[in-house]
Design a protein around this motif. Structure first.
Motif, PDB file in Angstrom:
ATOM      1  N   ARG A  39       0.841  -1.132   0.137  1.00  0.00           N
ATOM      2  CA  ARG A  39       0.016  -0.085  -0.124  1.00  0.00           C
ATOM      3  C   ARG A  39       0.806   1.222  -0.254  1.00  0.00           C
ATOM      4  O   ARG A  39       0.666   2.135  -0.636  1.00  0.00           O
ATOM      5  CB  ARG A  39      -0.978   0.119   1.293  1.00  0.00           C
ATOM      6  CG  ARG A  39      -1.874   1.257   1.297  1.00  0.00           C
ATOM      7  CD  ARG A  39      -3.148   0.891   1.813  1.00  0.00           C
ATOM      8  NE  ARG A  39      -2.620   1.483   3.538  1.00  0.00           N
ATOM      9  CZ  ARG A  39      -3.465   1.081   4.607  1.00  0.00           C
ATOM     10  NH1 ARG A  39      -4.613   0.592   4.265  1.00  0.00           N
ATOM     11  NH2 ARG A  39      -3.141   1.301   5.789  1.00  0.00           N
ATOM     12  N   GLN A  40       1.902   1.064   0.619  1.00  0.00           N
ATOM     13  CA  GLN A  40       2.929   2.331   0.755  1.00  0.00           C
ATOM     14  C   GLN A  40       3.630   2.590  -0.644  1.00  0.00           C
ATOM     15  O   GLN A  40       3.648   3.882  -0.921  1.00  0.00           O
ATOM     16  CB  GLN A  40       4.062   2.113   2.027  1.00  0.00           C
ATOM     17  CG  GLN A  40       3.391   2.312   3.369  1.00  0.00           C
ATOM     18  CD  GLN A  40       4.374   1.733   4.327  1.00  0.00           C
ATOM     19  OE1 GLN A  40       5.219   1.444   4.020  1.00  0.00           O
ATOM     20  NE2 GLN A  40       4.131   2.222   5.627  1.00  0.00           N
ATOM     21  N   ILE A  43       0.696   4.316  -2.958  1.00  0.00           N
ATOM     22  CA  ILE A  43       0.557   5.601  -2.430  1.00  0.00           C
ATOM     23  C   ILE A  43       1.684   6.331  -2.876  1.00  0.00           C
ATOM     24  O   ILE A  43       1.624   7.714  -3.533  1.00  0.00           O
ATOM     25  CB  ILE A  43       0.473   5.686  -0.765  1.00  0.00           C
ATOM     26  CG1 ILE A  43      -0.897   4.973  -0.178  1.00  0.00           C
ATOM     27  CG2 ILE A  43       0.624   7.140  -0.621  1.00  0.00           C
ATOM     28  CD1 ILE A  43      -0.929   5.088   1.098  1.00  0.00           C
ATOM     29  N   GLN A  47       1.310   9.495  -5.662  1.00  0.00           N
ATOM     30  CA  GLN A  47       1.774  10.884  -5.395  1.00  0.00           C
ATOM     31  C   GLN A  47       2.772  11.464  -6.228  1.00  0.00           C
ATOM     32  O   GLN A  47       2.742  12.436  -6.683  1.00  0.00           O
ATOM     33  CB  GLN A  47       2.043  11.014  -3.761  1.00  0.00           C
ATOM     34  CG  GLN A  47       2.106  12.293  -3.355  1.00  0.00           C
ATOM     35  CD  GLN A  47       1.746  12.499  -1.929  1.00  0.00           C
ATOM     36  OE1 GLN A  47       2.636  11.796  -1.226  1.00  0.00           O
ATOM     37  NE2 GLN A  47       1.215  13.632  -1.425  1.00  0.00           N
ATOM     38  N   GLN A  54      -3.835  13.838  -1.919  1.00  0.00           N
ATOM     39  CA  GLN A  54      -4.134  12.914  -1.170  1.00  0.00           C
ATOM     40  C   GLN A  54      -5.524  12.271  -1.345  1.00  0.00           C
ATOM     41  O   GLN A  54      -6.086  11.227  -1.138  1.00  0.00           O
ATOM     42  CB  GLN A  54      -3.622  13.476   0.307  1.00  0.00           C
ATOM     43  CG  GLN A  54      -2.267  13.661   0.579  1.00  0.00           C
ATOM     44  CD  GLN A  54      -1.869  13.965   1.732  1.00  0.00           C
ATOM     45  OE1 GLN A  54      -2.680  13.926   2.815  1.00  0.00           O
ATOM     46  NE2 GLN A  54      -0.646  14.330   2.315  1.00  0.00           N
ATOM     47  N   ILE A  57      -6.104   9.958  -3.766  1.00  0.00           N
ATOM     48  CA  ILE A  57      -5.762   8.674  -3.585  1.00  0.00           C
ATOM     49  C   ILE A  57      -6.477   8.141  -2.326  1.00  0.00           C
ATOM     50  O   ILE A  57      -6.843   6.788  -2.507  1.00  0.00           O
ATOM     51  CB  ILE A  57      -4.252   8.686  -2.885  1.00  0.00           C
ATOM     52  CG1 ILE A  57      -3.154   9.375  -4.143  1.00  0.00           C
ATOM     53  CG2 ILE A  57      -3.566   7.411  -2.476  1.00  0.00           C
ATOM     54  CD1 ILE A  57      -1.797   9.878  -3.404  1.00  0.00           C
ATOM     55  N   CYS A  58      -6.801   8.811  -1.723  1.00  0.00           N
ATOM     56  CA  CYS A  58      -7.823   8.172  -0.638  1.00  0.00           C
ATOM     57  C   CYS A  58      -9.067   7.421  -1.413  1.00  0.00           C
ATOM     58  O   CYS A  58      -9.509   6.432  -1.006  1.00  0.00           O
ATOM     59  CB  CYS A  58      -8.365   9.246   0.474  1.00  0.00           C
ATOM     60  SG  CYS A  58      -7.187   9.782   1.581  1.00  0.00           S
ATOM     61  N   ARG A  65      -7.986  10.028   5.472  1.00  0.00           N
ATOM     62  CA  ARG A  65      -6.957  11.128   5.310  1.00  0.00           C
ATOM     63  C   ARG A  65      -6.144  10.715   6.425  1.00  0.00           C
ATOM     64  O   ARG A  65      -4.775  11.045   6.100  1.00  0.00           O
ATOM     65  CB  ARG A  65      -7.546  12.300   5.550  1.00  0.00           C
ATOM     66  CG  ARG A  65      -8.136  12.882   4.246  1.00  0.00           C
ATOM     67  CD  ARG A  65      -7.238  13.214   3.141  1.00  0.00           C
ATOM     68  NE  ARG A  65      -5.979  14.142   3.429  1.00  0.00           N
ATOM     69  CZ  ARG A  65      -5.928  15.401   2.938  1.00  0.00           C
ATOM     70  NH1 ARG A  65      -6.874  15.796   2.136  1.00  0.00           N
ATOM     71  NH2 ARG A  65      -5.046  16.328   3.286  1.00  0.00           N
ATOM     72  N   THR A  67      -5.274   7.883   7.568  1.00  0.00           N
ATOM     73  CA  THR A  67      -4.505   6.793   7.347  1.00  0.00           C
ATOM     74  C   THR A  67      -3.344   7.111   6.247  1.00  0.00           C
ATOM     75  O   THR A  67      -2.372   6.731   6.478  1.00  0.00           O
ATOM     76  CB  THR A  67      -5.292   5.691   6.747  1.00  0.00           C
ATOM     77  OG1 THR A  67      -6.358   5.197   7.807  1.00  0.00           O
ATOM     78  CG2 THR A  67      -4.613   4.390   6.135  1.00  0.00           C
ATOM     79  N   ILE A  68      -3.628   7.908   5.395  1.00  0.00           N
ATOM     80  CA  ILE A  68      -2.728   8.211   4.205  1.00  0.00           C
ATOM     81  C   ILE A  68      -1.632   9.033   4.966  1.00  0.00           C
ATOM     82  O   ILE A  68      -0.421   9.026   4.591  1.00  0.00           O
ATOM     83  CB  ILE A  68      -3.270   8.895   2.918  1.00  0.00           C
ATOM     84  CG1 ILE A  68      -2.375   8.753   1.784  1.00  0.00           C
ATOM     85  CG2 ILE A  68      -3.840  10.498   3.137  1.00  0.00           C
ATOM     86  CD1 ILE A  68      -3.142   8.951   0.453  1.00  0.00           C
ATOM     87  N   ASN A  69      -1.940  10.018   5.739  1.00  0.00           N
ATOM     88  CA  ASN A  69      -0.945  10.703   6.294  1.00  0.00           C
ATOM     89  C   ASN A  69      -0.149  10.230   7.231  1.00  0.00           C
ATOM     90  O   ASN A  69       1.095  10.309   7.305  1.00  0.00           O
ATOM     91  CB  ASN A  69      -1.649  11.925   7.570  1.00  0.00           C
ATOM     92  CG  ASN A  69      -2.347  13.076   6.501  1.00  0.00           C
ATOM     93  OD1 ASN A  69      -2.045  13.327   5.529  1.00  0.00           O
ATOM     94  ND2 ASN A  69      -3.481  13.629   7.022  1.00  0.00           N
ATOM     95  N   GLU A  71       0.458   6.771   6.790  1.00  0.00           N
ATOM     96  CA  GLU A  71       1.311   5.920   5.606  1.00  0.00           C
ATOM     97  C   GLU A  71       2.443   7.016   5.117  1.00  0.00           C
ATOM     98  O   GLU A  71       3.640   6.464   5.011  1.00  0.00           O
ATOM     99  CB  GLU A  71       0.561   5.606   4.804  1.00  0.00           C
ATOM    100  CG  GLU A  71      -0.285   4.487   5.066  1.00  0.00           C
ATOM    101  CD  GLU A  71       0.219   2.811   5.203  1.00  0.00           C
ATOM    102  OE1 GLU A  71       1.339   3.126   5.831  1.00  0.00           O
ATOM    103  OE2 GLU A  71      -0.542   2.235   4.979  1.00  0.00           O
TER     104      GLU A  71
END
Length: 86
Positions: A39-40, A43, A47, A54, A57-58, A65, A67-69, A71
């Motif tokens: 997943r990383q 992402i 990006q 973001q 991608i979410c 948000r 979770t993405i922050n 990650e």
């Protein structure tokens, strides 16, 4: 798990880049896959390579948000540590 090609195939930009850029991207991603989770890596690719926001991608991979922050912070740390080890 996903391999380098599957992750790169999901990138729009990748298909429009030169052979040299594709080769370089493939090398970078193959290193990153060793240190990042799938997943990383996804992402990071969306990006950095595709220039997605973001929020985009979410929506695309169905995460929040926060979770993405989390990650992205982890990705940054892992890449920094990786660079220092070179």
């Amino acid at each position: 798990g996903e391999d380098v090609n599957q992750i790169l195939e999901s990138s729009n930009e990748f298909h429009h880049s030169s052979k040299e850029d594709q080769t370089e991207a493939r090398q970078i991603v193959s290193h990153l896959i060793q240190i990042l989770t799938e997943r990383q890596a996804q992402i990071w690719l969306y990006q950095i390579v595709d220039g997605m926001t973001q929020n985009e991608i979410c929506d695309l991979i169905g995460i929040s948000r926060s979770t993405i922050n989390r990650e992205l912070k982890e990705i940054e740390i892992k890449i920094e540590n990786y660079r220092e080890s070179l």
